[in-house]
Design a protein around this motif. Sequence first.
Motif, PDB file in Angstrom:
ATOM      1  N   SER A   1      22.492  17.947 -11.768  1.00  0.00           N
ATOM      2  CA  SER A   1      22.915  17.960 -10.468  1.00  0.00           C
ATOM      3  C   SER A   1      22.089  18.084  -9.386  1.00  0.00           C
ATOM      4  CB  SER A   1      24.087  19.294 -10.620  1.00  0.00           C
ATOM      5  OG  SER A   1      24.659  19.194  -9.257  1.00  0.00           O
ATOM      6  N   ASP A   2      21.187  19.210  -9.540  1.00  0.00           N
ATOM      7  CA  ASP A   2      20.070  19.585  -8.526  1.00  0.00           C
ATOM      8  C   ASP A   2      19.212  18.160  -8.268  1.00  0.00           C
ATOM      9  OD1 ASP A   2      21.225  21.911  -8.178  1.00  0.00           O
ATOM     10  OD2 ASP A   2      19.829  23.121  -9.367  1.00  0.00           O
ATOM     11  N   PHE A   3      18.738  17.744  -9.369  1.00  0.00           N
ATOM     12  CA  PHE A   3      17.815  16.563  -9.272  1.00  0.00           C
ATOM     13  C   PHE A   3      18.265  15.581  -8.463  1.00  0.00           C
ATOM     14  CE2 PHE A   3      16.505  12.461 -10.811  1.00  0.00           C
ATOM     15  CZ  PHE A   3      15.291  12.486 -10.671  1.00  0.00           C
ATOM     16  N   LEU A   4      19.771  15.135  -8.720  1.00  0.00           N
ATOM     17  CA  LEU A   4      20.231  14.205  -8.025  1.00  0.00           C
ATOM     18  C   LEU A   4      20.735  14.277  -6.828  1.00  0.00           C
ATOM     19  CD1 LEU A   4      23.071  12.744 -10.995  1.00  0.00           C
ATOM     20  CD2 LEU A   4      20.920  11.753  -9.864  1.00  0.00           C
ATOM     21  N   ARG A   5      21.101  15.780  -6.274  1.00  0.00           N
ATOM     22  CA  ARG A   5      21.353  16.107  -4.683  1.00  0.00           C
ATOM     23  C   ARG A   5      20.063  15.740  -4.132  1.00  0.00           C
ATOM     24  NH1 ARG A   5      23.404  21.707  -2.481  1.00  0.00           N
ATOM     25  NH2 ARG A   5      23.965  21.176  -0.531  1.00  0.00           N
ATOM     26  N   ASN A   6      19.009  16.539  -4.577  1.00  0.00           N
ATOM     27  CA  ASN A   6      17.664  16.531  -4.071  1.00  0.00           C
ATOM     28  C   ASN A   6      17.234  14.964  -3.766  1.00  0.00           C
ATOM     29  OD1 ASN A   6      15.178  18.008  -3.068  1.00  0.00           O
ATOM     30  ND2 ASN A   6      14.314  16.581  -4.612  1.00  0.00           N
ATOM     31  N   ALA A   7      17.305  14.259  -4.677  1.00  0.00           N
ATOM     32  CA  ALA A   7      16.919  12.819  -4.677  1.00  0.00           C
ATOM     33  C   ALA A   7      17.757  12.100  -3.584  1.00  0.00           C
ATOM     34  CB  ALA A   7      17.178  12.003  -5.913  1.00  0.00           C
TER      35      ALA A   7
ATOM     36  N   PRO B   1      20.552   2.013  -4.155  1.00  0.00           N
ATOM     37  CA  PRO B   1      19.551   1.597  -3.528  1.00  0.00           C
ATOM     38  C   PRO B   1      19.990   0.287  -3.083  1.00  0.00           C
ATOM     39  CG  PRO B   1      19.445   1.537  -5.976  1.00  0.00           C
ATOM     40  CD  PRO B   1      20.764   2.219  -5.668  1.00  0.00           C
ATOM     41  N   LYS B   2      19.077  -0.540  -2.299  1.00  0.00           N
ATOM     42  CA  LYS B   2      19.117  -1.842  -1.900  1.00  0.00           C
ATOM     43  C   LYS B   2      18.787  -2.779  -3.166  1.00  0.00           C
ATOM     44  CE  LYS B   2      18.371  -0.812   2.729  1.00  0.00           C
ATOM     45  NZ  LYS B   2      17.381  -1.090   4.036  1.00  0.00           N
ATOM     46  N   LEU B   3      17.527  -2.260  -3.610  1.00  0.00           N
ATOM     47  CA  LEU B   3      17.189  -2.976  -5.105  1.00  0.00           C
ATOM     48  C   LEU B   3      16.978  -2.145  -6.300  1.00  0.00           C
ATOM     49  CD1 LEU B   3      15.627  -5.465  -6.560  1.00  0.00           C
ATOM     50  CD2 LEU B   3      13.627  -4.538  -5.566  1.00  0.00           C
ATOM     51  N   ALA B   4      17.685  -2.289  -7.415  1.00  0.00           N
ATOM     52  CA  ALA B   4      17.431  -1.386  -8.457  1.00  0.00           C
ATOM     53  C   ALA B   4      16.734  -2.297  -9.636  1.00  0.00           C
ATOM     54  CB  ALA B   4      18.854  -1.437  -9.103  1.00  0.00           C
ATOM     55  N   ILE B   5      15.873  -1.724 -10.221  1.00  0.00           N
ATOM     56  CA  ILE B   5      14.758  -2.225 -11.275  1.00  0.00           C
ATOM     57  C   ILE B   5      15.518  -1.608 -12.547  1.00  0.00           C
ATOM     58  CG2 ILE B   5      12.902  -2.875 -12.189  1.00  0.00           C
ATOM     59  CD1 ILE B   5      11.786  -2.546  -9.330  1.00  0.00           C
ATOM     60  N   LEU B   6      16.005  -2.217 -13.482  1.00  0.00           N
ATOM     61  CA  LEU B   6      16.609  -1.554 -14.736  1.00  0.00           C
ATOM     62  C   LEU B   6      15.636  -2.132 -15.824  1.00  0.00           C
ATOM     63  CD1 LEU B   6      20.366  -2.380 -14.397  1.00  0.00           C
ATOM     64  CD2 LEU B   6      18.905  -0.548 -13.255  1.00  0.00           C
ATOM     65  N   ASP B   7      14.748  -1.090 -16.114  1.00  0.00           N
ATOM     66  CA  ASP B   7      13.866  -1.396 -17.331  1.00  0.00           C
ATOM     67  C   ASP B   7      14.364  -1.214 -18.860  1.00  0.00           C
ATOM     68  OD1 ASP B   7      11.529  -2.017 -18.805  1.00  0.00           O
ATOM     69  OD2 ASP B   7      10.323  -0.300 -18.171  1.00  0.00           O
ATOM     70  N   GLU B   8      14.780  -2.026 -19.407  1.00  0.00           N
ATOM     71  CA  GLU B   8      15.193  -1.934 -20.865  1.00  0.00           C
ATOM     72  C   GLU B   8      16.400  -0.914 -20.884  1.00  0.00           C
ATOM     73  OE1 GLU B   8      14.399  -4.044 -23.239  1.00  0.00           O
ATOM     74  OE2 GLU B   8      12.198  -4.643 -22.959  1.00  0.00           O
ATOM     75  N   THR B   9      17.339  -1.020 -19.936  1.00  0.00           N
ATOM     76  CA  THR B   9      18.388  -0.171 -19.988  1.00  0.00           C
ATOM     77  C   THR B   9      19.214  -0.072 -21.372  1.00  0.00           C
ATOM     78  OG1 THR B   9      18.287  -0.359 -17.601  1.00  0.00           O
ATOM     79  CG2 THR B   9      20.452   0.920 -18.744  1.00  0.00           C
TER      80      THR B   9
ATOM     81  N   ALA C   1       0.808  -1.246  -0.100  1.00  0.00           N
ATOM     82  CA  ALA C   1      -0.021   0.035  -0.093  1.00  0.00           C
ATOM     83  C   ALA C   1       0.817   1.401  -0.155  1.00  0.00           C
ATOM     84  CB  ALA C   1      -0.944  -0.049   1.079  1.00  0.00           C
ATOM     85  N   LEU C   2       2.205   1.241  -0.074  1.00  0.00           N
ATOM     86  CA  LEU C   2       3.053   2.182   0.114  1.00  0.00           C
ATOM     87  C   LEU C   2       3.169   2.981  -1.419  1.00  0.00           C
ATOM     88  CD1 LEU C   2       6.106   1.264   2.264  1.00  0.00           C
ATOM     89  CD2 LEU C   2       3.745   2.383   3.045  1.00  0.00           C
TER      90      LEU C   2
ATOM     91  N   ARG D   1       8.636   3.949  -1.057  1.00  0.00           N
ATOM     92  CA  ARG D   1       9.462   2.906  -1.630  1.00  0.00           C
ATOM     93  C   ARG D   1      10.988   3.411  -1.843  1.00  0.00           C
ATOM     94  NH1 ARG D   1       5.364  -1.125  -4.534  1.00  0.00           N
ATOM     95  NH2 ARG D   1       3.441  -0.741  -3.431  1.00  0.00           N
ATOM     96  N   ALA D   2      11.050   4.537  -2.526  1.00  0.00           N
ATOM     97  CA  ALA D   2      12.483   4.963  -2.867  1.00  0.00           C
ATOM     98  C   ALA D   2      13.171   5.116  -1.652  1.00  0.00           C
ATOM     99  CB  ALA D   2      12.137   6.406  -3.710  1.00  0.00           C
ATOM    100  N   ARG D   3      12.577   5.591  -0.651  1.00  0.00           N
ATOM    101  CA  ARG D   3      13.293   5.998   0.481  1.00  0.00           C
ATOM    102  C   ARG D   3      13.855   4.709   1.479  1.00  0.00           C
ATOM    103  NH1 ARG D   3       8.875   9.768   1.604  1.00  0.00           N
ATOM    104  NH2 ARG D   3       9.708  11.878   0.970  1.00  0.00           N
ATOM    105  N   LEU D   4      13.010   3.616   1.046  1.00  0.00           N
ATOM    106  CA  LEU D   4      13.441   2.283   1.491  1.00  0.00           C
ATOM    107  C   LEU D   4      14.667   1.384   0.854  1.00  0.00           C
ATOM    108  CD1 LEU D   4       9.721   0.443   2.499  1.00  0.00           C
ATOM    109  CD2 LEU D   4      11.627   1.429   4.092  1.00  0.00           C
ATOM    110  N   GLY D   5      14.672   2.132  -0.292  1.00  0.00           N
ATOM    111  CA  GLY D   5      15.973   1.561  -1.206  1.00  0.00           C
ATOM    112  C   GLY D   5      15.544   0.906  -2.362  1.00  0.00           C
TER     113      GLY D   5
END
Length: 248
Positions: free
Chosen positions: A99-105, A163-171, A72-73, A78-82
């Motif tokens: 740069s700003d996007f990545l720093r904020n994320a 992250p703890k889990l990375a999902i790579l979609d058609e990278t 239900a999250l 979910r991003a904060r959980l990794g």
Amino acid sequence: MSELLRIEDLSAAAEDKELLHGVSLEVSEGETHVVMGHNGAGKSTLGSVIMGSPEYKVTGGKLIFNGEDITALGADKRARLGIFLSFQNPIEIPGITLSDFLRNALEQVTGKHLKLWDFKKKLAAAMELLDMDSSYADRDLNVGFSGGEKKKAEILQLLILEPKLAILDETDSGLDVDAVKTVSKGIEEYKKRTNGALIVITHNTKILEALTVDKTHILSAGKIVSEGGAELVNEVIENGFEQFAGRE
């Protein structure tokens, strides 16, 4: 290895059309899983549902991440959980630099304020690894980026966020041989730095050449129709997906 993600009998729909039907799988820390299938098999849907995209509604089953029921999250929690998802078609975000996007994320995920100098050092090292021109850091996210640069920017996020889990979609979709090698190098670096798990969603096999595949799942019509190890990838290379037709 301890269990990281458990998907139990998961079904999901978008606009009242059910797209996933009773999908179950388990991913342990450090493992690399491959989800393969023809176009329209439900691969990207599965990745988006794991990430918690509001576009999809879970209609049955549940998702357990690191021992917590996350069904239900929302995606932000979910991003904060990794959990991290690289998009098949990364969107352009005018007005926000890479740069700003990545720093904020990173601050959102870690909950910590980052000193600008420390972040810039981390970013520069990651961009150098991916052979990205440093000027891209000050450009608006994905605006005017080539397809290859957009995919590199996705892997850059992976290296920054760890992250703890990375999902790579058609990278690897639409990338030339050199770009695939660079992206693969970034993924290998992520695996070296962390004990993170990978779910690689693809209908191609180029990007898998640099990875050690633990488990392979073949998806068809929203169902897992076959599972195995790395040998299943070779079976797909030799015989295609037609052999799995009719197993739904």
